[in-house]
Design an enzyme around this catalytic site. Structure first.
Site, PDB file in Angstrom:
ATOM      1  CG  ASP A  15      -1.554  -1.230   1.617  1.00 52.48           C
ATOM      2  OD1 ASP A  15      -2.884  -1.790   0.278  1.00 52.48           O
ATOM      3  OD2 ASP A  15      -2.036  -1.680   1.938  1.00 52.48           O
ATOM      4  N   GLY A  73       0.601   1.080  -7.247  1.00 49.29           N
ATOM      5  CA  GLY A  73      -0.084   1.608  -8.605  1.00 49.29           C
ATOM      6  C   GLY A  73       0.662   3.326  -9.282  1.00 49.29           C
ATOM      7  CB  ALA A  94      -2.180  -6.506  -4.671  1.00 50.15           C
ATOM      8  CG  HIS A 109      -2.684  -0.837  -7.309  1.00 48.98           C
ATOM      9  ND1 HIS A 109      -1.644  -1.766  -8.059  1.00 48.98           N
ATOM     10  CD2 HIS A 109      -2.992  -0.617  -9.084  1.00 48.98           C
ATOM     11  CE1 HIS A 109      -1.956  -2.657  -8.671  1.00 48.98           C
ATOM     12  NE2 HIS A 109      -2.015  -1.593  -9.322  1.00 48.98           N
ATOM     13  CB  THR A 110      -6.976   3.324  -6.161  1.00 50.14           C
ATOM     14  OG1 THR A 110      -7.382   3.022  -5.275  1.00 50.14           O
ATOM     15  CG2 THR A 110      -8.411   4.183  -7.096  1.00 50.14           C
ATOM     16  CB  ALA A 166      -7.068  -1.354  -2.882  1.00 54.36           C
ATOM     17  CB  THR A 167      -8.430  -6.045  -1.381  1.00 51.56           C
ATOM     18  OG1 THR A 167      -7.191  -5.781  -2.550  1.00 51.56           O
ATOM     19  CG2 THR A 167      -8.252  -8.065  -1.746  1.00 51.56           C
ATOM     20  CB  SER A 194       3.567  10.940  -5.288  1.00 56.75           C
ATOM     21  OG  SER A 194       1.780  11.105  -5.937  1.00 56.75           O
TER      22      SER A 194
HETATM   23  P1  IMP Z   1      -2.820 -12.763   2.059  1.00 55.37           P
HETATM   24  O1  IMP Z   1      -1.427 -11.893   1.297  1.00 55.37           O
HETATM   25  O2  IMP Z   1      -4.230 -12.335   1.723  1.00 55.37           O
HETATM   26  O3  IMP Z   1      -2.242 -14.269   2.529  1.00 55.37           O
HETATM   27  O4  IMP Z   1      -2.606 -12.254   4.028  1.00 55.37           O
HETATM   28  C1  IMP Z   1      -1.377 -12.232   4.250  1.00 55.37           C
HETATM   29  C2  IMP Z   1      -1.211 -11.110   4.915  1.00 55.37           C
HETATM   30  O5  IMP Z   1      -0.678 -10.087   4.020  1.00 55.37           O
HETATM   31  C3  IMP Z   1      -1.977 -10.002   6.018  1.00 55.37           C
HETATM   32  O6  IMP Z   1      -1.756  -9.506   6.955  1.00 55.37           O
HETATM   33  C4  IMP Z   1      -2.516  -9.032   4.921  1.00 55.37           C
HETATM   34  O7  IMP Z   1      -3.111  -8.035   5.697  1.00 55.37           O
HETATM   35  C5  IMP Z   1      -1.900  -8.484   4.040  1.00 55.37           C
HETATM   36  N1  IMP Z   1      -1.746  -8.379   2.710  1.00 55.37           N
HETATM   37  C6  IMP Z   1      -1.456  -8.768   1.723  1.00 55.37           C
HETATM   38  N2  IMP Z   1      -1.453  -8.435   0.734  1.00 55.37           N
HETATM   39  C7  IMP Z   1      -1.757  -6.718   1.130  1.00 55.37           C
HETATM   40  C8  IMP Z   1      -2.023  -5.790   0.537  1.00 55.37           C
HETATM   41  O8  IMP Z   1      -1.750  -5.783  -1.475  1.00 55.37           O
HETATM   42  N3  IMP Z   1      -1.381  -5.101   1.405  1.00 55.37           N
HETATM   43  C9  IMP Z   1      -1.560  -4.577   2.199  1.00 55.37           C
HETATM   44  N4  IMP Z   1      -1.162  -5.952   3.149  1.00 55.37           N
HETATM   45  C10 IMP Z   1      -1.172  -6.681   2.274  1.00 55.37           C
END
Ligand code: IMP
Length: 443
Positions: free
Chosen positions: A19, A23, A45, A47-48, A303-304, A416
């Site tokens: 985050d 993006g 992931a 992104h906006t 974002a997810t 940015s």
């Molecule tokens: P998973 O990737 O869904 O297995 O989550 C594992 C850990 O990574 C969790 O604490 C999520 O919140 C974090 N996480 C996964 N993807 C992202 C992301 O794109 N941004 C921030 N945290 C993420």
């Protein structure tokens, strides 16, 4: 004809917990590149990207897709939920962005099946608050199946054995579901999945061969990591990590390009820090009113998943670790505008832990949990929001940026100052020789 000596392969990595605003940066850089490749992660992931009046939210497809001349690829290191991907394709096409013929998928990428989602749900229901707080997209189970050699690769959708492979993976999953007293998934689900997954066939490519050929031809390639270094399964705050390798090393294993192809590694940091989900966060801001102010002004919600992100100060020991692991040579600092108007801004310069000072964050959980941040205080600033001229940036902010760059030993070449593409300051004088192409953006 261009040659390999003119080739350019850069990696963009998140240097915190994801985050960081990759993006926007990838979108900006994609003007300079023929190909943008995502090398790990999945729809966890998000992104906006804001372009003029339009707002695009991406989960899997690199933001380079918005540029007509840019080709995008999902590398073999990614994990793909076909339904999510096809929905993303559809929604871009509805908005007039042509995706077909411009999106490629590595045959070696792994597919996320409905039973993997069920497994993740069953596990998190069982763990409750003891879980690490995943995004619920079955990322962990998909990588587990990959390593256990029972995963389904995207290339399998072209195989006459697809159903057999799916049934094998389903049998494996049902064993776990039954042992957790969950209803097993029926074979008809597998057949339904096969029908959807087969729609990926026209996008498939042998990622390593294709990219090596493009590299040899001198095409410019941008490799984009998802998440950030502190979520790396080896180098992050294990076990509070994702299940892949967002660090620069993952760019090679996740694409099949050799380390010798890479000519630049750019790290992205936010002007402060956030983390979503569980796990240690040494510089987390305890003052909830201040954290809430930053969260609101930075729109710090996943974002997810929409979850509020935890907010903290910039953490140099943490960054020293991720910069070292990824070999980051230059930095982009995002969301500087979010801190506009604060009386003071803190930066953690070192930790105190077990009676000594740590300039680099420790790796093991029991050590990190014992760390206390040591802060340097900076006077706040204003007027950074929307600024495009380096000389007009507030002097207190410039002092902050110079301090951070000096301490980290990496120049900050982009700042940015807002979500829109043009709200960016390029610091031309700090651009290292291997990144001189960036000057094209500042023209
Ligand atoms: P998973 O990737 O869904 O297995 O989550 C594992 C850990 O990574 C969790 O604490 C999520 O919140 C974090 N996480 C996964 N993807 C992202 C992301 O794109 N941004 C921030 N945290 C993420």
């Amino acid at each position: 004809m261009k040659t390999r000596s003119q080739a350019l392969v850069w990696v963009v990595v998140g240097a915190q917990w994801g985050d960081e605003g990759k993006g926007k940066l990838v979108h900006l850089l994609s003007r300079l590149f023929a190909l943008v490749v995502r090398y790990q992660g999945g729809a966890n992931a998000g992104h906006t990207v804001k372009v003029k009046q339009n707002k695009y939210v991406f989960h899997l497809i690199p933001s380079g897709i918005i540029r007509r001349f840019c080709l995008c690829l999902l590398g073999n290191g990614t994990v793909i939920d076909p339904e999510v991907l096809l929905e993303e394709v559809k929604s871009l096409e509805r908005r007039g962005i042509c995706v077909r013929g411009r999106l490629l998928i590595a045959t070696g990428a792994h597919l996320i099946t409905p039973w993997l989602l069920k497994i993740e749900q069953a596990r998190s229901a069982y763990l409750g608050k003891r879980g690490i707080g995943t995004t619920g997209r079955a990322i962990g189970p998909a990588y587990e199946y990959k390593m256990a050699r029972v995963g389904i690769r995207a290339g399998a959708v072209r195989s006459s054995n697809l159903l057999k492979l799916l049934y094998k993976s389903l049998a494996e999953a049902n064993r776990e579901l039954r042992s957790r007293r969950q209803k097993p998934v029926s074979r008809s689900e597998a057949r339904k999945f096969a029908r959807v997954a087969k729609k990926l066939a026209p996008f498939l490519v042998d990622c390593s061969s294709y990219l090596n050929q493009e590299w040899q031809r001198g095409r410019k390639i941008l490799l984009e990591g998802a998440q950030g270094g502190m979520l790396d399964v080896d180098h992050g705050t294990y076990p509070y990590v994702t299940s892949s390798s967002p660090t620069a090393g993952g760019a090679c294993t996740g694409t099949g390009l050799p380390p010798t192809a890479i000519s630049g590694i750019l790290g992205v940091i936010k002007a402060y820090a956030t983390r979503v989900g569980g796990g240690p966060f040494v510089t987390e801001i305890g003052d909830t009113a201040l954290a809430e102010r930053i969260r609101q002004s930075g729109d710090e919600y996943g974002a997810t998943t929409g979850r509020p992100r935890r907010v903290g100060w910039l953490d140099l020991p943490q960054l020293r670790r991720t910069i070292a692991v990824s070999g980051i040579q230059a930095l982009a600092m995002t969301k500087a505008d979010v801190l506009d108007g604060l009386d003071e801004v803190l930066v953690c310069t070192s930790y105190r832990c077990h009676g000594r000072t740590w300039r680099v964050a420790p790796l093991e959980l029991h050590d990190i949990q014992a760390c206390r941040p040591q802060y340097k205080r900076f006077r706040g600033w204003s007027g950074v929001s929307g600024q495009t001229n380096l000389r007009k940036l507030h002097p207190n902010f410039r002092r902050y940026v110079e301090f951070v760059a000096r301490e980290l030993g990496a120049p900050i070449v982009f700042t940015s100052t807002g979500a829109k593409e043009h709200e960016t300051v390029v610091c031309r004088s700090k651009i290292p020789a291997n990144f001189k192409l960036i000057k094209e953006l500042a023209k």
